[in-house]
Design a protein around this motif. Structure first.
Motif, PDB file in Angstrom:
ATOM      1  N   TRP A 185      30.163 177.221  16.110  1.00 24.44           N
ATOM      2  CA  TRP A 185      30.610 176.333  17.174  1.00 24.44           C
ATOM      3  C   TRP A 185      29.662 175.179  17.417  1.00 24.44           C
ATOM      4  CZ3 TRP A 185      34.733 175.637  20.472  1.00 24.44           C
ATOM      5  CH2 TRP A 185      35.812 176.486  20.232  1.00 24.44           C
TER       6      TRP A 185
ATOM      7  N   LEU B 231      27.240 174.496  26.381  1.00 24.99           N
ATOM      8  CA  LEU B 231      25.925 175.111  26.186  1.00 24.99           C
ATOM      9  C   LEU B 231      26.056 176.420  25.409  1.00 24.99           C
ATOM     10  CD1 LEU B 231      24.090 174.474  29.572  1.00 24.99           C
ATOM     11  CD2 LEU B 231      23.917 173.218  27.445  1.00 24.99           C
ATOM     12  N   HIS B 232      27.124 177.159  25.704  1.00 21.48           N
ATOM     13  CA  HIS B 232      27.364 178.381  24.955  1.00 21.48           C
ATOM     14  C   HIS B 232      27.659 178.091  23.492  1.00 21.48           C
ATOM     15  CE1 HIS B 232      28.164 181.960  27.738  1.00 21.48           C
ATOM     16  NE2 HIS B 232      27.253 181.167  28.267  1.00 21.48           N
ATOM     17  N   ALA B 233      28.478 177.071  23.300  1.00 22.95           N
ATOM     18  CA  ALA B 233      28.887 176.738  21.935  1.00 22.95           C
ATOM     19  C   ALA B 233      27.666 176.461  21.076  1.00 22.95           C
ATOM     20  CB  ALA B 233      29.812 175.529  21.953  1.00 22.95           C
ATOM     21  N   ARG B 234      26.684 175.821  21.689  1.00 21.15           N
ATOM     22  CA  ARG B 234      25.491 175.488  20.933  1.00 21.15           C
ATOM     23  C   ARG B 234      24.728 176.737  20.495  1.00 21.15           C
ATOM     24  NH1 ARG B 234      23.039 171.284  18.839  1.00 21.15           N
ATOM     25  NH2 ARG B 234      21.143 171.767  19.976  1.00 21.15           N
ATOM     26  N   ALA B 235      25.044 177.848  21.125  1.00 21.14           N
ATOM     27  CA  ALA B 235      24.350 179.084  20.746  1.00 21.14           C
ATOM     28  C   ALA B 235      25.281 180.041  20.015  1.00 21.14           C
ATOM     29  CB  ALA B 235      23.788 179.746  22.003  1.00 21.14           C
ATOM     30  N   THR B 236      26.470 179.559  19.694  1.00 23.26           N
ATOM     31  CA  THR B 236      27.440 180.430  19.036  1.00 23.26           C
ATOM     32  C   THR B 236      27.636 179.977  17.606  1.00 23.26           C
ATOM     33  OG1 THR B 236      28.564 180.593  21.145  1.00 23.26           O
ATOM     34  CG2 THR B 236      29.757 181.390  19.227  1.00 23.26           C
ATOM     35  N   ARG B 237      27.568 180.912  16.717  1.00 19.10           N
ATOM     36  CA  ARG B 237      27.763 180.570  15.300  1.00 19.10           C
ATOM     37  C   ARG B 237      29.125 179.937  15.095  1.00 19.10           C
ATOM     38  NH1 ARG B 237      25.294 182.376  10.459  1.00 19.10           N
ATOM     39  NH2 ARG B 237      23.181 181.876  11.085  1.00 19.10           N
TER      40      ARG B 237
END
Ligand code: HEM
Lengths: 361, 584
Positions: free
Chosen positions: A325, A317-323
């Protein structure tokens, strides 16, 4: 005191499971046939289109593709951080490499084999459901008290969830994958984990078994769907890149599969639901552990892996909000998360000693 | 989250990064610290630490862990002399309290705090400030559409914007109208602030969970006790067989309640074939007293169903048989009388028995052997237990005499008999043979060393007693976390802008655009809904409001571009403030 055991019901249940597996197998073949046939038909259409190639067609198609794409992608914020795997340009360049609707809505065109496949899957799921029900009646309790039951019930939930999603979205391209997995689960249950109907050991006699395990099974079923979609997303992203670079399209059937970005977005949404489910699994497991063993968390192997899975999907879920990633990397995290789910179920249940050693084997 | 993403944008800009690097030497200490802090609290670091945490948790499931199984760890180190010690140095037997595991989660939580605090401040400000200014070209927004109010409706641009504001307010948006008297009145609207609130609550609650767990470790305690039928446990330090205090435990915390085991019943499965004889119900009847003077209470203790007493919870965690024996020594006196806890070893309650009789005279006596609830002898002459119930109970023992070594004060395991310094009396390989006893029978030891009689069998239970003051808080924070998570994932944060303008021919043109912040797959549906509401407000036909009407057609992109062109042409987009926040 538990209810009595009904061996006859148990035998019916096994018969139903067998019949269900058979029906699913035919459904699987129909799904595969659909992929093969449709990709052939699509190629033929393409060929015709290519012969009558109108130079103006390309940009139009490209524009259309981009639009329907970004529509689902929800410029909706996703546009702010475009997927690294499937940049619109790759998809534009691919021209007709995608025929599936990014929205995964049903198209007007009929796909006879796919319809047969879905009908058979429904039939299989009904028989399968009867199998799960008779198992529950035979044992006089919820049908998830050992590995055999986790697998058979889990497979049923996976099939049911898939069919439920099918009502709203055309995910028939996932059919071979999901039904194939369901068959594997049923076969594994019957061959490797078969257990006759029986009572629960006292450690499992708790209403938390009903709550905790049912949510775990449901979340796992959702993770199964997203695993399939993430895997396809990776294949699709590669394929589109190849096609965009002028390479030959070796995976024609992937035309039936929506673009990598659409897959990513839908699997994100399903993963979000499943993650909430897994959070509940973790919490209810902790509450149950407190009731049963007096501590809500003790880093038992099963607890460790449930935690690892939770953290991996939180990472997703974090990755989806990280440039940088989103896209391919996020898909890999989703896949790794699912591999952990599988590992937790198979290897940890059987080969690791821990308080949770009640696989029923 | 856009706040976050924006920050990220800056830090991931290669030029900026290169500059930052180049500037490093000149940063000075404060600059360095600030730089480190920015790095630590970046989303990328959070992701990295999360994945690292997942990986770091794994070894704890591969190697035996000391807190759970100290003896297994000792054995493991013995069995693997080549690397067992090395693993210990790396703290792989104490993964979850190891320096490296702690470092990872502490860093993660520091990063979390560094992430949450500025975000909370920013969000607080955002909630108080007005929605962002109206972008110059609404047509660039992901959802865009126009409506035309015919001239005969008599709704000028300023009225249109007021009623649009009312519509959006009713829909839960916070609305600000700009330039309402001007040529091109517009409004900015925003909703879904609870999304970010949910995210903040979620992350903050995770800290809460961690702190609660720490409190439990500091002020809690746990212990174990074995109770044979008839035994009473009193909650004092000496009452425990094993006791693990938290770091800040004080013995004054223990409330002297008592628990007496009256009877322990097991129900065995006599129905199913595969699981025949498996226990399916354990039930311990106990009598409890809150304190020595309180009235006695009868309760049932079961697996999954603990008793709470004096701030602790009491759990049924184990059980077994305790053969009752009477041992007379060489002088003919009763040297020992009572139940002996037999330790489970194998299937069907096949259990080991160790009896130490330090009071026997002239020689101390020791016995070691097995208890079988339903004794069978296999064809190979090996005895085994055929059923967990007491159908044919049997005690088979070897006996020894000599100094048991209990007098020098060194602690001994009650379940093990060290026979090194003892002389065997009975064993299979001796003339006297082993001792085999059925209930009610007795046996006279060789050389007049005494007698042993097997009087009967009782059952015993193992109970765990726990006190964890952090537990309730952990639960509360966990629930808060889930609530926050759901809000964060399912509330959509959206912005709507509307701009109106009156044509020379009296028609009022309305254009609107929507933008989501974060994941929002229903933005299109929201655009549709807003369009319907506005059309209803002005009694327009939502579907046929002009060529630019956004339909769900794949060719909308072009329509939009055209739309933008025509809009700019006929309605004209005024030279408003600089373009939208969204820069693409
Ligand atoms: C203890 C470790 C952490 C866990 C388990 C965790 C978990 C999650 C989860 C599950 C989400 C998705 C749900 C939501 O949007 O609220 C999320 C979102 C988010 N987290 Fe964390 N997080 C952790 C630490 C951090 C840290 C250290 C940061 C800051 C650097 C951070 C920043 C964010 C942000 C900005 C979002 C919103 C992402 C979006 O736009 O969708 N988190 N986190």
């Amino acid at each position: 005191m538990p209810y009595g055991i009904n061996e006859t019901m148990g035998q019916y249940s096994e018969l139903f499971m067998l019949l269900a597996a058979g029906t699913y197998t035919v459904a699987f073949i129909a799904f595969a046939w659909d992929l093969a046939k449709s990709s052939k038909a699509l190629r033929a259409i393409d060929l015709k289109a290519a012969q009558a190639e109108d130079p103006a067609r390309m940009p139009v198609g490209a524009g259309a593709g981009a639009r329907s794409e970004s529509h689902l992608a929800g410029p909706a914020g996703r546009a702010e951080r475009p997927s690294s795997s499937a940049s619109p340009s790759a998809e534009n360049g691919a021209g007709g490499a995608i025929t599936a609707d990014g929205d995964m809505k049903y198209a007007a065109e009929r796909r006879a084999p796919a319809r047969v496949a879905v009908a058979l899957t429904v039939l299989g799921a009904l028989i399968h459901g009867a199998g799960v029900l008779t198992r529950a009646l035979g044992a006089g309790r919820v049908p998830w008290g050992n590995m055999y039951e986790f697998l058979t019930t889990g497979a049923f939930v996976a099939a049911a969830v898939f069919l439920l999603v099918l009502i709203r979205r055309d995910l028939r391209f996932l059919g071979t994958f999901v039904v194939g997995l369901v068959i594997i689960m049923l076969v594994a249950a019957s061959v490797a984990y078969w257990t006759p109907v029986g009572h629960l050991v006292p450690a499992l006699q708790s209403y938390w078994l009903i709550i905790h395990v049912s949510i775990a099974v449901l979340s796992s079923a959702l993770f199964t769907l997203t695993f399939a979609m993430s895997a396809l997303q990776l294949v699709q992203a590669r394929r589109l890149k190849t096609v965009a670079a002028g390479g030959t399209d070796k995976l024609g059937f992937m035309r039936l599969v929506p673009s990598a970005l659409s897959l990513e977005n839908l699997s994100y949404r399903i993963n979000a639901i499943a993650f909430i489910g897994w959070t509940f699994t973790l919490m209810f497991g902790a509450i149950w552990a407190e009731k049963a063993w007096g501590r809500f968390w003790g880093w038992d192997t099963k607890e460790v892996w449930t935690f690892v899975i939770w953290v991996v999907y939180a990472g997703y879920l974090h990755a989806r909000a990280t440039r940088g990633w989103t896209g391919t990397r996020a898909a890999w995290l989703s896949i790794v998360g699912y591999l952990c789910v599988i590992f937790n179920f198979t290897i940890v249940n059987q080969f690791f000693n821990g308080l949770h050693s009640y696989s029923g084997l | 989250m856009s706040e976050r993403v924006n920050v990220d944008k800056k830090s991931s800009d290669p030029v900026a990064e290169a500059k930052a690097e180049a500037a490093l030497p000149a940063l000075g200490l404060m600059g360095m610290l600030r730089w480190a802090w920015t790095q630590l609290t970046s989303m990328r670091t959070a992701l990295f630490l999360l994945l690292l945490l997942a990986v770091a948790a794994v070894p704890g499931s591969l190697f035996p862990q000391r807190p759970a199984n100290p003896s297994v760890v000792t054995q493991y180190i013995k069995d693997n002399p080549d690397y067992g010690k090395l693993l210990d140095t790396l703290q792989l037997y104490d993964v979850y309290s190891s320096a490296w595991f702690s470092a990872i989660y502490l860093l993660l939580f520091i990063s979390l705090i560094g992430c949450v605090v500025p975000r909370a401040i920013a969000h607080y400000k955002a909630m108080r400030s007005q929605p962002p200014r109206t972008p110059k070209r609404l047509s660039r927004l992901p959802e865009y559409g126009t409506l035309v109010i015919p001239a005969d409706a008599g709704i000028p641009a300023s009225d249109a914007i007021t009623s649009a504001a009312a519509v959006l307010k009713k829909r839960g948006y916070r609305v600000e109208v700009r330039d309402s008297g001007g040529e091109r009145p517009s409004l900015g609207a925003e909703r879904g602030f609870t999304k970010e609130v949910g995210n903040l609550v979620f992350h903050t609650s995770l800290i809460g969970v961690l702190v609660s767990v720490a409190i439990g470790g500091l002020f809690g305690y746990s212990g174990q006790r074995i109770l044979v039928e008839g035994d009473t446990f009193v909650n004092t330090l000496v009452g425990y067989d094993q006791f693990t205090p938290g770091t800040n435990f004080e013995s004054g915390q223990l409330q002297p309640y008592s628990v007496q085991l009256d009877k322990f019943d097991i129900t065995f499965d006599r129905e199913s074939e595969g699981k025949f004889g498996q226990p399916i119900d354990f039930s311990a009847a106990v009598t409890t007293k809150e304190n020595p003077d309180a009235p006695a209470q009868k309760e049932i203790l079961k697996v999954n169903d603990p008793i709470t007493l004096g701030g602790t919870s009491i759990y049924l965690t184990g059980n077994g048989y305790a053969p009752v024996v009477t041992i007379r020594d060489g002088d003919g006196n009763v040297a020992m009388q009572g139940p002996v806890v037999a330790k489970l070893q194998g299937d069907n309650y096949y259990s080991s028995v160790v009896i130490k009789v330090p009071d026997a005279k002239p020689d101390q006596l020791g016995f070691a052997g097995f208890f079988l609830p339903t004794a069978f002898i296999s064809n190979e002459g090996v005895s085994f237990s055929g059923d967990p119930d007491l159908f044919n109970p049997q005690l088979t023992l070897n006996s020894y005499y000599g100094d048991l070594g209990l007098d020098d004060g060194a602690p001994q395991n009650v379940f093990e008999l060290d026979v090194q310094d003892l002389t065997p009396l009975n064993a299979r390989n001796l003339d006297a043979g082993g001792i085999t006893l059925a209930p009610g029978s007795s046996y006279t030891l060789p050389d007049g060393k005494g007698t042993i009689s097997f009087d009967g069998v009782k059952r015993y239970i193992g109970v765990d007693i726990h006190h964890n003051p952090g537990q309730l808080y952990a639960l509360i924070f966990a629930l808060l976390a889930v609530a926050g998570l759901i809000l964060s994932l399912y509330v959509n944060r959206r912005r709507v802008w509307v701009r109106t303008g009156t044509h020379a021919d009296g028609r009022t043109m309305v254009e609107y655009g929507l933008l989501a912040r974060g994941e929002d797959h229903r933005l299109a549906a929201e655009a549709e809904a807003v369009r319907k509401l506005l059309s209803g407000e002005w009694q327009l036909d939502a579907e046929a409001a002009g060529p630019e009407a956004p339909q769900q057609t794949p060719s909308r992109e072009q329509d939009n571009d055209l739309g933008a062109a025509t809009t700019t042409g006929s309605v004209t987009t005024p030279a408003g403030p600089t373009g939208p926040e969204k820069d693409q």
